[in-house]
Design a protein around this motif. Structure first.
Motif, PDB file in Angstrom:
ATOM      1  N   ARG A 122      20.138   7.912  -3.520  1.00 33.78           N
ATOM      2  CA  ARG A 122      20.610   7.605  -2.173  1.00 33.78           C
ATOM      3  C   ARG A 122      19.423   7.507  -1.210  1.00 33.78           C
ATOM      4  NH1 ARG A 122      25.886  11.700  -1.850  1.00 33.78           N
ATOM      5  NH2 ARG A 122      27.002  10.809  -3.652  1.00 33.78           N
ATOM      6  N   PHE A 123      18.710   6.402  -1.325  1.00 35.77           N
ATOM      7  CA  PHE A 123      17.601   6.118  -0.409  1.00 35.77           C
ATOM      8  C   PHE A 123      17.380   4.611  -0.391  1.00 35.77           C
ATOM      9  CE2 PHE A 123      15.306   5.769  -4.322  1.00 35.77           C
ATOM     10  CZ  PHE A 123      14.098   5.135  -4.069  1.00 35.77           C
ATOM     11  N   ASN A 124      16.623   4.158   0.586  1.00 34.21           N
ATOM     12  CA  ASN A 124      16.342   2.730   0.745  1.00 34.21           C
ATOM     13  C   ASN A 124      14.848   2.512   0.569  1.00 34.21           C
ATOM     14  OD1 ASN A 124      15.626   0.189   1.907  1.00 34.21           O
ATOM     15  ND2 ASN A 124      17.514   0.160   3.086  1.00 34.21           N
ATOM     16  N   PRO A 125      14.399   1.976  -0.592  1.00 34.43           N
ATOM     17  CA  PRO A 125      12.963   1.824  -0.848  1.00 34.43           C
ATOM     18  C   PRO A 125      12.243   0.946   0.165  1.00 34.43           C
ATOM     19  CG  PRO A 125      14.267   0.593  -2.451  1.00 34.43           C
ATOM     20  CD  PRO A 125      15.218   1.468  -1.692  1.00 34.43           C
ATOM     21  N   GLU A 140      12.383   2.995   3.757  1.00 35.35           N
ATOM     22  CA  GLU A 140      11.584   4.219   3.683  1.00 35.35           C
ATOM     23  C   GLU A 140      10.194   3.980   3.103  1.00 35.35           C
ATOM     24  OE1 GLU A 140      13.721   7.574   1.974  1.00 35.35           O
ATOM     25  OE2 GLU A 140      15.636   6.555   2.378  1.00 35.35           O
ATOM     26  N   GLN A 141       9.976   2.795   2.541  1.00 33.89           N
ATOM     27  CA  GLN A 141       8.712   2.448   1.891  1.00 33.89           C
ATOM     28  C   GLN A 141       8.347   3.464   0.818  1.00 33.89           C
ATOM     29  OE1 GLN A 141       5.616   1.490   4.740  1.00 33.89           O
ATOM     30  NE2 GLN A 141       6.823  -0.123   5.670  1.00 33.89           N
ATOM     31  N   LYS A 142       9.342   3.780  -0.009  1.00 37.70           N
ATOM     32  CA  LYS A 142       9.178   4.689  -1.131  1.00 37.70           C
ATOM     33  C   LYS A 142       9.543   3.958  -2.419  1.00 37.70           C
ATOM     34  CE  LYS A 142       8.204   8.472   1.224  1.00 37.70           C
ATOM     35  NZ  LYS A 142       6.892   9.174   1.103  1.00 37.70           N
ATOM     36  N   LEU A 143       8.688   4.060  -3.416  1.00 35.98           N
ATOM     37  CA  LEU A 143       8.951   3.377  -4.677  1.00 35.98           C
ATOM     38  C   LEU A 143       9.946   4.138  -5.544  1.00 35.98           C
ATOM     39  CD1 LEU A 143       8.010   0.985  -6.558  1.00 35.98           C
ATOM     40  CD2 LEU A 143       6.497   2.678  -7.632  1.00 35.98           C
ATOM     41  N   MET A 144       9.767   5.467  -5.618  1.00 33.57           N
ATOM     42  CA  MET A 144      10.567   6.308  -6.503  1.00 33.57           C
ATOM     43  C   MET A 144      11.458   7.248  -5.694  1.00 33.57           C
ATOM     44  SD  MET A 144       9.435   4.995  -9.277  1.00 33.57           S
ATOM     45  CE  MET A 144      10.193   6.022 -10.548  1.00 33.57           C
ATOM     46  N   ARG A 201       0.835  -1.210   0.000  1.00 34.73           N
ATOM     47  CA  ARG A 201       0.000   0.000   0.000  1.00 34.73           C
ATOM     48  C   ARG A 201       0.868   1.259   0.000  1.00 34.73           C
ATOM     49  NH1 ARG A 201      -3.157  -2.549   4.086  1.00 34.73           N
ATOM     50  NH2 ARG A 201      -2.266  -1.086   5.598  1.00 34.73           N
ATOM     51  N   ALA A 202       1.952   1.234   0.758  1.00 30.83           N
ATOM     52  CA  ALA A 202       2.842   2.391   0.832  1.00 30.83           C
ATOM     53  C   ALA A 202       3.498   2.656  -0.525  1.00 30.83           C
ATOM     54  CB  ALA A 202       3.905   2.176   1.899  1.00 30.83           C
ATOM     55  N   LEU A 203       3.952   1.599  -1.194  1.00 32.72           N
ATOM     56  CA  LEU A 203       4.586   1.760  -2.499  1.00 32.72           C
ATOM     57  C   LEU A 203       3.581   2.239  -3.537  1.00 32.72           C
ATOM     58  CD1 LEU A 203       6.929  -1.382  -2.726  1.00 32.72           C
ATOM     59  CD2 LEU A 203       7.467   0.912  -1.900  1.00 32.72           C
ATOM     60  N   GLN A 204       2.366   1.723  -3.468  1.00 36.23           N
ATOM     61  CA  GLN A 204       1.332   2.156  -4.412  1.00 36.23           C
ATOM     62  C   GLN A 204       0.952   3.616  -4.174  1.00 36.23           C
ATOM     63  OE1 GLN A 204      -1.506  -1.011  -3.607  1.00 36.23           O
ATOM     64  NE2 GLN A 204      -0.998  -2.020  -5.537  1.00 36.23           N
TER      65      GLN A 204
END
Length: 282
Positions: free
Chosen positions: A253-256, A259-263, A88-91
């Motif tokens: 420089r992030f951790n998907p 951080e639950q981030k897709l982009m 859900r977070a990635l979407q």
């Protein structure tokens, strides 16, 4: 803006060229259909004689542009097995990215509307420029964004599966073929605990079309790397100064998973006029 983004998306390496060719073959029809959706948004912009970020919530053609982008990015999320909360977070992030991307291209298209005397240019004069902008954003850029979504969601899913046992470290692995970029080869076999700061910024993917991954390895089988030295290698791998003097790879420089981030949260779309309001939900 598009010149800077074009440089951002395509470094010309063998990896990029191979992935572009593969995507053109496998998703060609999907991207071609979407080009009609985005062209309708440009036509609506011309009909409105301008664009304002708040129009994204009012105009159906703009909403279709956002949803269409989301649907393509979501193809890269759905095939991965992960906790529902993570999915859900990635979407949610994919939908936000769709809005930011729509805002960026509509803003750029709006800059083409006026003649020097302030009158609106006829659509027939703008058609070829709109077509060029459409292909750039919704084929060239979107292909790279889709592939990143595939790899990012895969790595986020993998992060959610990593254990907490003190017996294991994480080890960075490239695809180990002739398509791997040299900057990523330098990260191959870096081995560090999951909680090490290295993974906050250099957990894959580390660039457009990056195919790197991580695996869990036994601590007593693989010697741990030096954290400071590894971070410096990560910084070097994600540094490429563009013609504007800015580091175009720093956005990776992030951790998907963590951080639950897709982009990339610091993608240039975030700096376009109106982006801040969109992110705040206004």
């Amino acid at each position: 803006m598009h010149t800077r983004l074009n440089y951002l998306y395509d470094c010309g390496c063998n990896d990029c060229q191979a992935e572009k060719k593969r995507l053109n073959l496998s998703l060609n029809d999907t991207f071609k259909r979407f080009l009609n959706t985005s062209l309708n948004a440009f036509k609506q912009l011309h009909k409105n004689k301008g664009y304002k970020p708040e129009d994204l919530k009012k105009e159906k053609a703009y909403q279709n542009l956002v949803k269409g982008t989301y649907n393509i990015l979501n193809l890269g999320i759905k095939d991965n097995d992960m906790p529902e909360k993570m999915q859900r977070a990635l979407q949610s992030d994919a939908f936000l990215f769709g809005g930011l991307k729509a805002n960026a291209q509509l803003f750029e298209a709006s800059q083409l509307l006026l003649n020097e005397d302030g009158t609106i240019r006829p659509y027939k004069e703008l058609a070829s420029e709109f077509d060029r902008l459409n292909v750039l954003y919704n084929q060239t850029y979107l292909e790279a964004e889709y592939q990143f979504a595939v790899n990012s969601s895969e790595m986020a899913a993998k992060w959610s599966e990593l254990g907490t046992s003190e017996r294991y470290n994480l080890q960075y692995r490239t695809a180990s073929d002739d398509r791997v970029r040299d900057s990523h080869k330098a990260l191959h076999d870096i081995t560090l605990p999951k909680e090490d700061a290295f993974w906050n910024s250099f957990y894959p993917p580390n660039g457009w079309r990056c195919r790197c991954t991580v695996v869990e390895v036994l601590k007593d089988k693989y010697e741990a790397s030096e954290s400071d030295k590894s971070i410096k290698a990560g910084e070097k791998a994600t540094t490429e100064i563009g013609k504007d003097g800015k580091n175009r790879l720093e956005i990776f420089r992030f951790n998907p998973g963590k951080e639950q981030k897709l982009m990339p949260p610091k993608h240039p779309y975030n700096k376009v006029a109106g982006a801040k309001e969109l992110k705040n939900g206004n």
